[in-house]
Design an enzyme around this catalytic site. Sequence first.
Site, PDB file in Angstrom:
ATOM      1  N   ASP A 116       0.824  -1.209   0.000  1.00 54.26           N
ATOM      2  CA  ASP A 116       0.000   0.000   0.000  1.00 54.26           C
ATOM      3  C   ASP A 116       0.858   1.259   0.000  1.00 54.26           C
ATOM      4  O   ASP A 116       1.406   1.644   1.040  1.00 54.26           O
ATOM      5  CB  ASP A 116      -0.907  -0.020   1.250  1.00 54.26           C
ATOM      6  N   SER A 280      -1.870  16.470 -11.285  1.00 56.76           N
ATOM      7  CA  SER A 280      -2.136  16.237 -12.709  1.00 56.76           C
ATOM      8  C   SER A 280      -2.663  17.537 -13.310  1.00 56.76           C
ATOM      9  O   SER A 280      -3.497  18.202 -12.688  1.00 56.76           O
ATOM     10  CB  SER A 280      -3.190  15.130 -12.864  1.00 56.76           C
TER      11      SER A 280
END
Length: 410
Positions: A116, A280
Amino acid sequence: MRLFPVFLTAAFASTGIAAAIPGHVDTSPGNKGTASLVQVRNPNFEFRHGPLALAKAYKKFGAPIPEDLRAVIARFRRTPKRDFGSVSTDPEKHDVEYLTPISIGTPPQDLIVDFDTGSSDLWVFSTEMAASDIKGQTVYDPSNSSTSQILQGSTWEITYGDGSSSSGDVYIDTVTIGNLTVPNQAVEAAKKVSSEFTEDPNNDGLLGLGFTSINTVQPTPQNTFFDNIKESLDARLFTADLKHGAPGSYNFGYIDPAAYIGNISWTPVDNSQGFWGFTSPGYAVGTGAFRNHSMTGIADTGTTLLLLPKSVVSAYYKEIQGAEYDSDQGGYVFPCSPTPPDFVFGVNNGIVTVPGDMVSYAPVDTANQNCFGGIQRDTGIGFSIFGDVALKTSFVVFDAGGLQLGWAAK
Ligand SMILES: CNCc1ccc(Oc2cccnc2)o1
Protein backbone atom coordinates in the site's frame (compact mmCIF):
# COMPACT_ATOMS: atom_id res chain seq x y z
CA MET A 1 28.03 -17.84 -51.07
CA ARG A 2 25.48 -16.21 -48.76
CA LEU A 3 27.17 -13.18 -47.32
CA PHE A 4 26.13 -12.24 -43.79
CA PRO A 5 24.43 -8.87 -43.75
CA VAL A 6 27.40 -6.62 -43.11
CA PHE A 7 26.38 -5.55 -39.60
CA LEU A 8 25.90 -9.16 -38.48
CA THR A 9 29.36 -9.95 -39.72
CA ALA A 10 30.68 -7.02 -37.73
CA ALA A 11 28.74 -8.33 -34.76
CA PHE A 12 30.48 -11.65 -34.81
CA ALA A 13 33.77 -9.92 -35.48
CA SER A 14 33.23 -7.94 -32.33
CA THR A 15 32.77 -11.15 -30.41
CA GLY A 16 36.44 -11.86 -30.91
CA ILE A 17 35.87 -14.36 -33.68
CA ALA A 18 37.09 -13.05 -37.00
CA ALA A 19 34.39 -13.57 -39.61
CA ALA A 20 35.71 -16.05 -42.14
CA ILE A 21 35.12 -15.36 -45.81
CA PRO A 22 35.75 -18.69 -47.51
CA GLY A 23 38.16 -18.87 -50.47
CA HIS A 24 41.93 -19.01 -50.98
CA VAL A 25 44.49 -16.19 -51.45
CA ASP A 26 46.86 -16.86 -54.36
CA THR A 27 49.59 -14.27 -53.96
CA SER A 28 51.29 -15.04 -57.24
CA PRO A 29 51.77 -11.79 -59.27
CA GLY A 30 48.94 -10.73 -61.47
CA ASN A 31 46.52 -13.05 -59.77
CA LYS A 32 43.17 -11.53 -58.85
CA GLY A 33 42.48 -14.48 -56.61
CA THR A 34 39.80 -15.34 -54.13
CA ALA A 35 40.65 -14.80 -50.53
CA SER A 36 40.72 -17.07 -47.54
CA LEU A 37 41.01 -15.91 -43.97
CA VAL A 38 42.18 -18.29 -41.32
CA GLN A 39 40.17 -17.75 -38.16
CA VAL A 40 42.33 -16.78 -35.22
CA ARG A 41 41.13 -15.96 -31.78
CA ASN A 42 41.99 -12.41 -30.84
CA PRO A 43 44.07 -12.91 -27.65
CA ASN A 44 43.53 -9.30 -26.54
CA PHE A 45 39.79 -9.35 -26.96
CA GLU A 46 37.81 -9.51 -23.78
CA PHE A 47 34.74 -11.60 -24.50
CA ARG A 48 31.73 -9.33 -24.87
CA HIS A 49 28.20 -10.33 -24.21
CA GLY A 50 26.89 -11.50 -27.59
CA PRO A 51 23.69 -9.41 -27.55
CA LEU A 52 25.71 -6.35 -26.53
CA ALA A 53 27.96 -6.92 -29.51
CA LEU A 54 24.98 -7.42 -31.78
CA ALA A 55 23.39 -4.22 -30.55
CA LYS A 56 26.68 -2.43 -31.12
CA ALA A 57 26.62 -3.62 -34.69
CA TYR A 58 23.01 -2.56 -35.20
CA LYS A 59 23.89 0.85 -33.82
CA LYS A 60 27.03 1.05 -35.96
CA PHE A 61 24.98 0.62 -39.10
CA GLY A 62 22.00 2.64 -37.96
CA ALA A 63 19.68 -0.35 -37.71
CA PRO A 64 17.02 -0.17 -34.94
CA ILE A 65 17.66 -2.42 -31.96
CA PRO A 66 14.78 -4.91 -31.67
CA GLU A 67 12.76 -4.68 -28.45
CA ASP A 68 13.70 -8.17 -27.30
CA LEU A 69 17.42 -7.48 -27.78
CA ARG A 70 17.01 -4.20 -25.87
CA ALA A 71 15.40 -6.05 -22.99
CA VAL A 72 18.18 -8.66 -22.88
CA ILE A 73 20.79 -5.92 -22.74
CA ALA A 74 18.94 -4.04 -20.04
CA ARG A 75 18.94 -7.12 -17.87
CA PHE A 76 22.62 -7.71 -18.61
CA ARG A 77 23.55 -4.08 -18.12
CA ARG A 78 21.87 -3.98 -14.73
CA THR A 79 25.03 -5.46 -13.34
CA PRO A 80 23.92 -5.10 -9.78
CA LYS A 81 26.25 -2.59 -8.23
CA ARG A 82 24.00 -3.41 -5.34
CA ASP A 83 20.69 -5.06 -4.69
CA PHE A 84 17.53 -5.27 -6.70
CA GLY A 85 14.53 -7.56 -6.52
CA SER A 86 11.14 -8.43 -7.92
CA VAL A 87 7.98 -10.01 -6.55
CA SER A 88 4.70 -11.00 -8.21
CA THR A 89 1.43 -9.41 -7.11
CA ASP A 90 -2.00 -10.88 -7.83
CA PRO A 91 -5.39 -9.15 -8.04
CA GLU A 92 -8.32 -10.29 -5.96
CA LYS A 93 -11.77 -10.44 -7.67
CA HIS A 94 -12.58 -7.23 -9.61
CA ASP A 95 -9.01 -6.05 -8.89
CA VAL A 96 -10.33 -4.86 -5.48
CA GLU A 97 -6.80 -5.22 -4.08
CA TYR A 98 -3.49 -6.79 -5.08
CA LEU A 99 -1.86 -9.37 -2.80
CA THR A 100 1.87 -10.03 -2.62
CA PRO A 101 3.87 -12.75 -0.77
CA ILE A 102 6.36 -11.83 1.97
CA SER A 103 8.28 -13.91 4.52
CA ILE A 104 8.72 -13.00 8.19
CA GLY A 105 10.93 -14.57 10.83
CA THR A 106 13.15 -17.63 11.27
CA PRO A 107 12.19 -20.12 10.01
CA PRO A 108 10.34 -17.97 7.44
CA GLN A 109 6.59 -17.58 7.90
CA ASP A 110 4.98 -16.90 4.51
CA LEU A 111 2.13 -14.39 4.45
CA ILE A 112 0.32 -12.61 1.61
CA VAL A 113 -0.25 -8.90 2.10
CA ASP A 114 -1.52 -5.76 0.39
CA PHE A 115 1.35 -3.48 -0.70
CA ASP A 116 0.00 0.00 0.00
CA THR A 117 1.78 3.13 -1.26
CA GLY A 118 -0.89 5.14 0.62
CA SER A 119 0.25 4.10 4.09
CA SER A 120 3.49 3.31 5.93
CA ASP A 121 2.84 0.51 8.43
CA LEU A 122 3.80 -3.12 7.87
CA TRP A 123 1.18 -4.92 9.93
CA VAL A 124 0.00 -8.52 9.86
CA PHE A 125 -2.64 -10.78 11.36
CA SER A 126 -1.04 -12.43 14.39
CA THR A 127 -1.44 -15.03 17.13
CA GLU A 128 -2.18 -12.11 19.45
CA MET A 129 -5.65 -11.64 17.92
CA ALA A 130 -8.94 -13.04 19.13
CA ALA A 131 -9.74 -16.19 17.16
CA SER A 132 -13.11 -14.71 16.22
CA ASP A 133 -11.35 -11.94 14.24
CA ILE A 134 -9.48 -14.47 12.09
CA LYS A 135 -11.37 -16.07 9.19
CA GLY A 136 -8.95 -17.87 6.90
CA GLN A 137 -6.02 -15.49 7.09
CA THR A 138 -2.46 -16.71 7.80
CA VAL A 139 -1.13 -15.26 11.04
CA TYR A 140 2.37 -14.26 12.13
CA ASP A 141 3.48 -16.07 15.28
CA PRO A 142 6.42 -14.17 16.81
CA SER A 143 6.92 -16.89 19.42
CA ASN A 144 7.69 -19.25 16.55
CA SER A 145 10.46 -17.06 15.17
CA SER A 146 13.96 -17.31 16.71
CA THR A 147 14.78 -13.84 15.38
CA SER A 148 11.72 -11.94 16.68
CA GLN A 149 12.21 -9.37 19.44
CA ILE A 150 9.37 -7.42 21.00
CA LEU A 151 9.78 -3.62 20.63
CA GLN A 152 9.04 -3.02 24.30
CA GLY A 153 6.33 -0.42 24.98
CA SER A 154 5.52 0.23 21.31
CA THR A 155 1.99 0.15 19.89
CA TRP A 156 0.33 1.07 16.62
CA GLU A 157 -3.16 1.91 15.40
CA ILE A 158 -4.31 2.82 11.90
CA THR A 159 -7.52 3.71 10.05
CA TYR A 160 -7.76 3.60 6.25
CA GLY A 161 -9.70 5.60 3.71
CA ASP A 162 -12.42 2.96 3.46
CA GLY A 163 -13.00 3.08 7.24
CA SER A 164 -11.20 -0.18 7.94
CA SER A 165 -8.78 -0.21 10.88
CA SER A 166 -6.37 -2.31 12.93
CA SER A 167 -4.06 -2.00 15.94
CA GLY A 168 -1.56 -3.96 18.05
CA ASP A 169 2.04 -4.16 19.27
CA VAL A 170 5.41 -4.34 17.53
CA TYR A 171 8.20 -6.86 16.96
CA ILE A 172 11.53 -6.51 15.21
CA ASP A 173 12.13 -9.47 12.91
CA THR A 174 13.63 -10.38 9.56
CA VAL A 175 11.41 -9.70 6.53
CA THR A 176 12.07 -10.91 2.98
CA ILE A 177 10.40 -9.73 -0.23
CA GLY A 178 11.56 -11.59 -3.33
CA ASN A 179 15.31 -11.88 -2.81
CA LEU A 180 15.58 -8.76 -0.64
CA THR A 181 15.87 -9.12 3.15
CA VAL A 182 15.70 -6.55 5.93
CA PRO A 183 17.00 -8.26 9.08
CA ASN A 184 15.60 -5.73 11.55
CA GLN A 185 12.23 -4.73 10.15
CA ALA A 186 9.48 -3.46 12.46
CA VAL A 187 6.62 -5.96 12.10
CA GLU A 188 3.39 -4.63 13.59
CA ALA A 189 1.47 -7.58 15.02
CA ALA A 190 -2.29 -7.06 15.03
CA LYS A 191 -4.24 -7.59 18.23
CA LYS A 192 -7.43 -6.11 16.73
CA VAL A 193 -8.70 -5.68 13.16
CA SER A 194 -12.00 -4.25 11.89
CA SER A 195 -14.58 -6.45 10.19
CA GLU A 196 -13.47 -5.37 6.69
CA PHE A 197 -10.19 -7.18 7.30
CA THR A 198 -11.74 -10.18 9.04
CA GLU A 199 -14.08 -10.57 6.04
CA ASP A 200 -11.14 -10.35 3.60
CA PRO A 201 -9.87 -13.96 3.91
CA ASN A 202 -6.89 -13.85 1.56
CA ASN A 203 -5.36 -10.67 2.93
CA ASP A 204 -2.95 -11.26 5.84
CA GLY A 205 -2.03 -7.60 6.36
CA LEU A 206 -0.60 -4.49 4.76
CA LEU A 207 2.91 -3.49 3.79
CA GLY A 208 3.16 0.28 3.65
CA LEU A 209 5.23 1.81 0.84
CA GLY A 210 4.40 5.40 1.76
CA PHE A 211 6.86 7.68 3.55
CA THR A 212 7.99 6.78 7.07
CA SER A 213 6.73 10.16 8.36
CA ILE A 214 3.21 8.69 8.60
CA ASN A 215 4.12 5.39 10.29
CA THR A 216 1.76 5.07 13.27
CA VAL A 217 4.04 3.26 15.77
CA GLN A 218 4.25 5.09 19.10
CA PRO A 219 6.30 6.34 20.88
CA THR A 220 8.85 5.99 18.04
CA PRO A 221 7.69 5.68 14.39
CA GLN A 222 9.37 2.78 12.55
CA ASN A 223 10.87 2.66 9.04
CA THR A 224 9.02 1.08 6.16
CA PHE A 225 10.59 -1.95 4.46
CA PHE A 226 11.50 0.26 1.50
CA ASP A 227 13.11 2.91 3.71
CA ASN A 228 15.17 0.17 5.38
CA ILE A 229 16.36 -1.36 2.11
CA LYS A 230 16.59 1.61 -0.25
CA GLU A 231 20.21 2.59 0.45
CA SER A 232 21.38 -0.89 -0.55
CA LEU A 233 19.41 -0.88 -3.80
CA ASP A 234 20.90 -0.15 -7.22
CA ALA A 235 18.51 2.83 -7.33
CA ARG A 236 16.33 4.23 -4.54
CA LEU A 237 13.07 3.40 -6.26
CA PHE A 238 10.43 0.72 -6.70
CA THR A 239 8.00 0.16 -9.55
CA ALA A 240 4.37 -1.01 -9.55
CA ASP A 241 3.14 -2.95 -12.55
CA LEU A 242 -0.44 -3.83 -11.54
CA LYS A 243 -2.64 -5.54 -14.14
CA HIS A 244 -6.35 -5.94 -14.81
CA GLY A 245 -7.25 -9.48 -13.76
CA ALA A 246 -3.71 -10.81 -14.18
CA PRO A 247 -0.51 -11.14 -12.12
CA GLY A 248 1.71 -8.07 -12.07
CA SER A 249 4.86 -7.20 -10.15
CA TYR A 250 6.58 -4.89 -7.73
CA ASN A 251 10.27 -4.38 -8.56
CA PHE A 252 12.77 -2.82 -6.20
CA GLY A 253 15.92 -0.95 -7.21
CA TYR A 254 15.57 -0.95 -10.98
CA ILE A 255 13.41 0.07 -13.91
CA ASP A 256 12.74 -2.87 -16.26
CA PRO A 257 12.75 -1.47 -19.81
CA ALA A 258 10.83 -4.52 -21.02
CA ALA A 259 7.94 -3.65 -18.68
CA TYR A 260 6.76 -0.53 -20.50
CA ILE A 261 6.47 1.07 -23.91
CA GLY A 262 7.17 4.63 -25.05
CA ASN A 263 8.57 7.17 -22.65
CA ILE A 264 8.13 7.55 -18.91
CA SER A 265 6.39 10.81 -17.99
CA TRP A 266 7.98 12.16 -14.80
CA THR A 267 6.31 14.48 -12.30
CA PRO A 268 7.62 15.82 -9.00
CA VAL A 269 6.39 14.27 -5.74
CA ASP A 270 5.14 16.27 -2.76
CA ASN A 271 5.73 13.94 0.21
CA SER A 272 4.90 16.57 2.84
CA GLN A 273 1.84 14.54 3.95
CA GLY A 274 3.75 11.25 3.82
CA PHE A 275 2.16 10.25 0.50
CA TRP A 276 3.35 9.95 -3.12
CA GLY A 277 1.58 13.21 -3.92
CA PHE A 278 1.51 14.88 -7.35
CA THR A 279 -0.61 17.27 -9.40
CA SER A 280 -2.14 16.24 -12.71
CA PRO A 281 -2.61 19.22 -15.08
CA GLY A 282 -5.95 18.03 -16.47
CA TYR A 283 -8.03 15.43 -18.21
CA ALA A 284 -9.95 14.45 -21.31
CA VAL A 285 -13.06 12.32 -21.85
CA GLY A 286 -12.81 9.79 -24.68
CA THR A 287 -11.37 11.47 -27.78
CA GLY A 288 -12.44 14.91 -26.53
CA ALA A 289 -10.17 17.90 -26.09
CA PHE A 290 -7.82 18.03 -23.11
CA ARG A 291 -9.18 20.24 -20.34
CA ASN A 292 -6.74 22.09 -18.11
CA HIS A 293 -7.87 21.30 -14.58
CA SER A 294 -5.32 20.81 -11.80
CA MET A 295 -5.98 17.64 -9.81
CA THR A 296 -3.77 17.20 -6.75
CA GLY A 297 -3.72 13.67 -5.43
CA ILE A 298 -1.72 10.62 -4.41
CA ALA A 299 -0.63 7.45 -6.19
CA ASP A 300 -2.19 4.84 -3.91
CA THR A 301 -1.90 1.10 -4.64
CA GLY A 302 -4.02 0.40 -1.52
CA THR A 303 -7.12 2.16 -2.87
CA THR A 304 -9.16 0.28 -5.46
CA LEU A 305 -10.72 3.12 -7.42
CA LEU A 306 -9.79 6.42 -9.08
CA LEU A 307 -11.24 9.18 -6.88
CA LEU A 308 -11.30 12.63 -8.52
CA PRO A 309 -12.85 16.06 -7.99
CA LYS A 310 -16.67 16.09 -8.18
CA SER A 311 -16.69 18.43 -11.21
CA VAL A 312 -14.34 16.17 -13.20
CA VAL A 313 -16.33 13.06 -12.32
CA SER A 314 -19.65 14.61 -13.36
CA ALA A 315 -18.07 15.90 -16.60
CA TYR A 316 -16.99 12.33 -17.35
CA TYR A 317 -20.29 10.61 -16.56
CA LYS A 318 -22.21 13.29 -18.48
CA GLU A 319 -20.83 11.59 -21.60
CA ILE A 320 -22.36 8.22 -20.72
CA GLN A 321 -25.97 7.55 -21.67
CA GLY A 322 -27.90 6.47 -18.55
CA ALA A 323 -25.12 7.19 -16.05
CA GLU A 324 -26.35 8.56 -12.72
CA TYR A 325 -25.20 9.12 -9.16
CA ASP A 326 -26.95 6.36 -7.21
CA SER A 327 -26.89 7.19 -3.50
CA ASP A 328 -28.04 3.64 -2.71
CA GLN A 329 -24.87 2.35 -4.34
CA GLY A 330 -22.83 5.27 -3.01
CA GLY A 331 -21.53 6.34 -6.36
CA TYR A 332 -22.00 6.66 -10.11
CA VAL A 333 -23.62 3.70 -11.82
CA PHE A 334 -24.11 3.25 -15.55
CA PRO A 335 -25.20 0.59 -18.07
CA CYS A 336 -22.42 -2.00 -18.37
CA SER A 337 -22.66 -1.78 -22.16
CA PRO A 338 -21.80 -0.13 -24.40
CA THR A 339 -18.25 0.31 -23.11
CA PRO A 340 -17.91 3.83 -21.66
CA PRO A 341 -15.43 6.36 -23.07
CA ASP A 342 -11.76 6.27 -22.03
CA PHE A 343 -10.68 8.64 -19.27
CA VAL A 344 -7.38 10.42 -19.88
CA PHE A 345 -5.42 12.32 -17.22
CA GLY A 346 -2.26 14.35 -17.58
CA VAL A 347 1.07 13.54 -15.96
CA ASN A 348 3.38 16.50 -16.56
CA ASN A 349 3.43 16.82 -20.37
CA GLY A 350 2.36 13.20 -20.90
CA ILE A 351 -0.98 11.48 -20.55
CA VAL A 352 -2.34 8.29 -18.96
CA THR A 353 -5.35 6.62 -20.55
CA VAL A 354 -7.80 4.61 -18.47
CA PRO A 355 -9.53 2.45 -21.11
CA GLY A 356 -13.34 2.54 -20.96
CA ASP A 357 -13.51 -1.16 -20.16
CA MET A 358 -11.48 -0.50 -17.01
CA VAL A 359 -13.84 2.29 -15.95
CA SER A 360 -16.59 -0.29 -15.61
CA TYR A 361 -15.49 -1.47 -12.21
CA ALA A 362 -18.01 -4.21 -11.39
CA PRO A 363 -21.67 -5.08 -12.04
CA VAL A 364 -24.06 -3.87 -9.33
CA ASP A 365 -26.75 -6.40 -10.20
CA THR A 366 -26.80 -10.11 -10.98
CA ALA A 367 -28.19 -9.39 -14.43
CA ASN A 368 -24.98 -7.40 -15.05
CA GLN A 369 -27.11 -4.62 -16.46
CA ASN A 370 -25.61 -1.75 -14.48
CA CYS A 371 -21.98 -1.27 -13.49
CA PHE A 372 -20.41 0.61 -10.62
CA GLY A 373 -17.96 3.18 -11.91
CA GLY A 374 -14.21 2.83 -11.35
CA ILE A 375 -14.07 6.64 -11.30
CA GLN A 376 -15.82 8.22 -8.31
CA ARG A 377 -15.76 11.47 -6.32
CA ASP A 378 -12.92 12.32 -3.90
CA THR A 379 -15.39 14.33 -1.78
CA GLY A 380 -14.30 14.84 1.81
CA ILE A 381 -10.81 13.39 1.38
CA GLY A 382 -9.10 16.71 0.66
CA PHE A 383 -7.18 15.37 -2.36
CA SER A 384 -7.67 12.95 -5.26
CA ILE A 385 -6.66 9.32 -5.08
CA PHE A 386 -5.09 7.69 -8.14
CA GLY A 387 -5.83 4.15 -7.02
CA ASP A 388 -5.65 0.80 -8.76
CA VAL A 389 -8.07 1.79 -11.58
CA ALA A 390 -5.48 4.40 -12.64
CA LEU A 391 -2.33 2.48 -11.69
CA LYS A 392 -3.18 -0.79 -13.48
CA THR A 393 -3.19 1.02 -16.84
CA SER A 394 0.46 1.95 -16.40
CA PHE A 395 3.96 1.05 -15.33
CA VAL A 396 4.57 3.39 -12.40
CA VAL A 397 7.96 4.33 -10.93
CA PHE A 398 7.99 5.43 -7.28
CA ASP A 399 11.36 7.20 -7.22
CA ALA A 400 12.39 8.22 -3.69
CA GLY A 401 15.89 9.17 -4.87
CA GLY A 402 14.58 11.74 -7.33
CA LEU A 403 11.38 12.38 -5.33
CA GLN A 404 9.35 11.90 -8.49
CA LEU A 405 6.72 9.62 -9.98
CA GLY A 406 7.11 8.14 -13.44
CA TRP A 407 4.13 6.90 -15.47
CA ALA A 408 4.48 4.91 -18.68
CA ALA A 409 2.14 2.99 -20.94
CA LYS A 410 2.58 -0.79 -21.25
C1 LIG B 1 -11.00 -4.09 1.56
N1 LIG B 1 -11.10 -3.46 2.87
C2 LIG B 1 -10.07 -3.91 3.81
C3 LIG B 1 -8.80 -3.31 3.34
C4 LIG B 1 -7.91 -3.89 2.50
C5 LIG B 1 -6.89 -2.94 2.34
C6 LIG B 1 -7.23 -1.89 3.10
O1 LIG B 1 -6.51 -0.79 3.34
C7 LIG B 1 -6.77 0.33 2.61
C8 LIG B 1 -8.04 0.72 2.28
C9 LIG B 1 -8.21 1.93 1.60
C10 LIG B 1 -7.08 2.69 1.30
N2 LIG B 1 -5.86 2.27 1.61
C11 LIG B 1 -5.68 1.10 2.26
O2 LIG B 1 -8.43 -2.07 3.68
